[in-house]
Design a protein around this motif. Structure first.
Motif, short mmCIF file in Angstrom:
data_model
loop_
_atom_site.label_atom_id
_atom_site.label_comp_id
_atom_site.label_asym_id
_atom_site.label_seq_id
_atom_site.Cartn_x
_atom_site.Cartn_y
_atom_site.Cartn_z
N GLU A 241 0.84 -1.21 0.00
CA GLU A 241 0.00 0.00 0.00
C GLU A 241 0.87 1.25 0.00
N VAL A 242 0.41 2.29 -0.68
CA VAL A 242 1.14 3.57 -0.67
C VAL A 242 0.16 4.71 -0.41
N LEU A 243 0.48 5.54 0.59
CA LEU A 243 -0.38 6.69 0.92
C LEU A 243 0.45 7.96 0.99
N LEU A 244 -0.15 9.07 0.57
CA LEU A 244 0.49 10.38 0.71
C LEU A 244 -0.42 11.23 1.59
N VAL A 245 0.11 11.75 2.70
CA VAL A 245 -0.72 12.50 3.64
C VAL A 245 -0.03 13.78 4.08
N ASN A 246 -0.83 14.67 4.66
CA ASN A 246 -0.31 15.92 5.22
C ASN A 246 0.28 15.62 6.60
N GLY A 247 1.56 15.90 6.75
CA GLY A 247 2.23 15.61 8.02
C GLY A 247 2.05 16.69 9.06
#
Ligand code: IP8
Length: 269
Positions: A241-247
């Motif tokens: 799985e690959v996710l891009l989120v606001n850190g």
């Protein structure tokens, strides 16, 4: 059964990108606390951090991403070889801030700086990942974007953290997901049909979808969100799985690492 994730903290998230060598300590502390939650909840983390203003500005000035260029030395304030040493030291300094933030949360962590074990650039770089694999449970193995030695004629080049995470996520057994924590953006944004249209976050992204690939080419020596997406699809292709989120917001990084529903963009294989 513990899970394993690879987490990338973007350089633009943990540093002030426009101010040379300025670290965002509060952001680091917030991110470190979320790693602590992951470990307590049975999720082991391999952490990779970017360079931000500790790497890109000076690397760009001395054209280190282009390899050895005799003409780059002529008007420079230092030779390229001196700049290689300077950027490596700056990255060690940024890494020390990262390690201090982890230590403040009582997290045991070990850094493996790429210039000591990796060679060549891109997702197919050379280097043995065995030490990452052998980490005991609950110990965070840390690495980062760096200037590495390269084969002739280049001699040196920039190995991005976005390249490191591809090999770490796909070659270390048992990695369940890869999470990119970014600064200032909730994930991947849709390519607006007209200019001045409000940003639309894409909750999922397929390889064929259009997206806004904002990239500060005048500042960065690596690839911005476009590189993350490209590298991310190499990882989803291997069933991870690959996710891009606001850190910067809430506890999205911890939620993403623990496989909970989260605001952000999920890449679809
Ligand atoms: O910020 C770049 O790493 P990244 C490393 O992860 C240097 O792309 C030294 C500019």
């Amino acid at each position: 059964m513990r899970e394993r994730v690879v987490l990338k903290w973007g350089g633009g998230l943990i540093t002030e990108k426009h101010a040379l060598k300025t670290v965002r300590t509060e952001v680091l502390d917030h991110l470190a606390e979320q790693i602590e939650s992951c470990i307590q909840n049975g999720v082991d983390v391999i952490l990779v951090h970017g360079a931000g203003s500790f790497g890109h500005l000076r690397a760009k000035e001395h054209r280190l991403h282009e390899g050895k260029l005799p003409e780059a030395d002529i008007n420079g304030s230092m030779t390229q070889e001196e700049a290689v040493e300077a950027v490596r030291n700056d990255m060690l300094e940024l890494n020390a801030h990262v390690m201090q933030a982890l230590t403040r949360c009582d997290i045991s962590a070990v850094t493996l700086s790429p210039h000591q074990w990796a060679r060549n650039t891109g997702a197919g770089f050379d280097g043995d990942l065995a030490l990452f694999e052998q980490a005991p449970q609950g110990i965070v193995m840390v690495s980062h974007g760096d200037v590495v030695d390269c084969d002739e004629p280049r001699r040196f080049g920039i190995l991005s953290g976005d390249d490191l995470v591809v090999r770490l996520a796909t070659e270390i057994p048992g990695v369940k997901r890869l999470v990119f924590a970014m600064g200032g953006v909730d994930g991947v944004l849709a390519d607006p049909p007209q200019p001045n249209v409000e940003d639309v976050l894409l909750p999922t992204l397929r390889k064929t979808d259009l997206f806004t690939g904002e990239h500060a080419v005048e500042m960065d020596v690596t690839g911005g969100i476009g590189l993350k997406v490209e590298r991310g699809f190499q990882v989803t292709a291997r069933g991870i799985e690959v996710l891009l989120v606001n850190g910067e917001k809430d506890r999205r990084v911890a939620d993403a690492c623990m496989g909970k529903e989260v605001v952000g963009t999920r890449l679809l294989a």
